[in-house]
Design a protein around this motif. Sequence first.
Motif, short mmCIF file in Angstrom:
data_model
loop_
_atom_site.label_atom_id
_atom_site.label_comp_id
_atom_site.label_asym_id
_atom_site.label_seq_id
_atom_site.Cartn_x
_atom_site.Cartn_y
_atom_site.Cartn_z
N GLU A 2 1.82 26.15 5.18
CA GLU A 2 2.10 25.27 4.02
C GLU A 2 2.59 23.93 4.86
O GLU A 2 3.27 23.94 5.95
CB GLU A 2 3.32 25.80 3.26
CG GLU A 2 3.09 27.00 2.59
CD GLU A 2 4.51 27.41 1.75
OE1 GLU A 2 4.49 28.16 0.88
OE2 GLU A 2 5.51 27.53 2.50
N CYS A 3 2.25 22.89 4.14
CA CYS A 3 2.41 21.36 4.88
C CYS A 3 3.54 20.68 3.97
O CYS A 3 3.27 20.85 2.58
CB CYS A 3 1.28 20.81 4.90
SG CYS A 3 -0.14 21.68 5.88
N ARG A 4 4.44 19.79 4.55
CA ARG A 4 5.30 19.10 3.70
C ARG A 4 4.15 17.92 3.47
O ARG A 4 3.64 17.32 4.33
CB ARG A 4 6.28 18.42 4.65
CG ARG A 4 7.47 19.76 4.64
CD ARG A 4 8.89 19.08 5.23
NE ARG A 4 9.80 20.16 5.30
CZ ARG A 4 10.63 20.56 4.20
NH1 ARG A 4 10.78 19.74 3.20
NH2 ARG A 4 11.81 21.35 4.54
N GLY A 55 0.78 -1.26 0.09
CA GLY A 55 -0.09 -0.09 -0.04
C GLY A 55 0.90 1.29 -0.01
O GLY A 55 1.97 1.26 0.36
N LEU A 56 0.39 2.28 -0.57
CA LEU A 56 0.98 3.71 -0.71
C LEU A 56 0.00 4.62 -0.32
O LEU A 56 -1.13 4.90 -1.20
CB LEU A 56 1.85 3.69 -2.16
CG LEU A 56 2.42 5.19 -1.97
CD1 LEU A 56 3.48 5.30 -1.24
CD2 LEU A 56 2.91 5.43 -3.48
N ILE A 57 0.19 5.54 0.65
CA ILE A 57 -0.68 6.72 0.82
C ILE A 57 0.12 7.96 0.95
O ILE A 57 1.35 8.13 1.30
CB ILE A 57 -1.63 6.45 2.17
CG1 ILE A 57 -0.52 6.45 3.53
CG2 ILE A 57 -2.44 5.17 2.11
CD1 ILE A 57 -1.22 6.45 4.71
N PHE A 58 -0.54 8.95 0.88
CA PHE A 58 0.06 10.50 1.13
C PHE A 58 -0.67 11.09 2.08
O PHE A 58 -1.85 11.06 2.32
CB PHE A 58 0.01 11.12 -0.17
CG PHE A 58 0.98 10.54 -1.28
CD1 PHE A 58 2.20 10.63 -1.41
CD2 PHE A 58 -0.08 10.01 -2.42
CE1 PHE A 58 2.89 10.10 -2.50
CE2 PHE A 58 0.78 9.42 -3.54
CZ PHE A 58 2.03 9.27 -3.68
N PHE A 59 0.32 11.83 3.10
CA PHE A 59 -0.38 12.48 4.07
C PHE A 59 0.57 13.82 4.22
O PHE A 59 1.64 14.02 3.99
CB PHE A 59 -0.28 11.69 5.29
CG PHE A 59 0.88 11.11 5.69
CD1 PHE A 59 1.58 11.84 6.85
CD2 PHE A 59 1.59 9.92 5.23
CE1 PHE A 59 2.60 11.37 7.43
CE2 PHE A 59 2.69 9.74 5.79
CZ PHE A 59 3.18 10.46 6.81
N THR A 60 0.15 14.73 5.06
CA THR A 60 0.76 15.96 5.40
C THR A 60 0.92 15.93 7.08
O THR A 60 0.25 15.25 7.79
CB THR A 60 0.19 17.13 4.99
OG1 THR A 60 -1.20 17.22 5.74
CG2 THR A 60 -0.10 17.10 3.49
N LYS A 61 1.94 16.60 7.39
CA LYS A 61 2.28 17.20 8.80
C LYS A 61 1.77 18.32 9.08
O LYS A 61 1.36 19.21 8.20
CB LYS A 61 3.54 16.72 9.19
CG LYS A 61 4.09 15.25 9.03
CD LYS A 61 5.34 14.89 9.58
CE LYS A 61 5.62 13.35 9.52
NZ LYS A 61 7.05 12.90 9.98
N LYS A 62 2.30 18.79 10.39
CA LYS A 62 1.73 20.19 10.73
C LYS A 62 2.11 21.23 9.99
O LYS A 62 3.23 21.21 9.46
CB LYS A 62 2.09 20.45 12.40
CG LYS A 62 1.56 21.70 12.90
CD LYS A 62 2.06 21.57 14.41
CE LYS A 62 1.55 23.06 15.11
NZ LYS A 62 2.06 23.23 16.52
N ALA A 63 1.33 22.19 9.48
CA ALA A 63 1.66 23.37 8.71
C ALA A 63 2.75 24.15 9.41
O ALA A 63 2.72 24.34 10.79
CB ALA A 63 0.07 24.18 8.37
#
Length: 419
Positions: A22-24, A9-17
């Motif tokens: 802007e979020c990585r 499986g492969l998912i994309f997510f962000t961390k704290k802005a």
Amino acid sequence: MNPTRSTFGLIFFTKKANENGECRIYSRITINGKSVDLSTKRIVDKILWNSAKGMARGTSKESLEVNDYLEQFRSGVVDAYQEAIIQQKPLTPENIRNAFLGQDEAAHPFQDLFNYHNEHEKQVLAKGTMKNYYTTQDYILQFLKKSKKPAEWDISQLSYKFIADFELFLRTFKKKDDPQPLNNNGVMKHLERFKKMINMAVTIEWLDKDPFVKHKLKFNSKERGYLSEEELALVETKELKTDKLMYVRDLFLFGCYTGLSYIDAINLTANNLMIGIDKEHWLITQRQKSAKPVKLPLLPVAAELITKHRHDPRAISNGTIFRPISNQKLNDYLKDLARECGIDKNFSFHLARHTFATTVTLANGVPIETVSKMLGHTKISTTQIYAKVVERKVSEDMQALRSKLSRKTVPDGEMIILK
């Protein structure tokens, strides 16, 4: 591993802005329940990010560019996974990540991290601190060797288990010239330095997650040694037979009456002597350890010692107030001084700093806030660790309290009898 039974499986997510909103964007590769996170090196406005779908929402130019980039990223990871199946390589999230990045780009052995850390930190850390880091790094390399891991072992494989095993190694390892293993706080100091290097690896994105997250450093609290008023007076008045010990005593007493560390005291020059706002002599310097400014009114003993030594030809040649002596030699001679004085305490220059904080200042009613500033501490909690109020001060405070309470509860002339 049988590829027909593996789950991928492969998912994309962000961390704290960040402060700009802007979020990585990160990816998470999961194979058979085990996962590894990998930065996509892409950022997105948090307003545009759809957490449920793992992609940017809408059809704006930015959203389309982000989604196109993520789709290419996904295709690359899937290709790496399929190539691993074809070549019958172990199907682990770490292997797929490394294959996707390219081995040369992904691999970062410990020595690379050490070199990067040392090159950047040697410009800001004291030589003694860097020496401690070199020792920690040597322990890590010895642990790799004992664990039969290659010297080029990739730091991306770091885990909590590695840290726990390394801690056990530190607790049981014995040097050839010193059969005594490290004590608990010695082990914790090495782990603390290891953790700081790993934090650097995370910051520069050589690691996607910090393996120290669940690891807690547990230092044993211990009383900080210091000289009592009587012991300090004994050191001051003891008749010594050699110039060497007399000079070492003078440096030690200077530390007792200024609170300066060895490196800050030995580097003092005439430029550090000033006339303060009270028209008295002050020392104005900066702590080498923290770059914290120190403004210190000179006590009479310290002023006399400066006058005594600043005109020594060896000090003049060196451009300093005191003639040079290494910290190691100084502390070795201080052990001799302790024996001469008959004081059963671990003499070191830091003991002088503790003595300044306790016997010389706090025990004489100097507020802890003032002591903290004179010691150059960035936090008053640090001063509270160094400066333990001596028994005489505690006794005086409690006596004052007894008197105050007695006036309220006990008639004049009567005394409470303890049974």
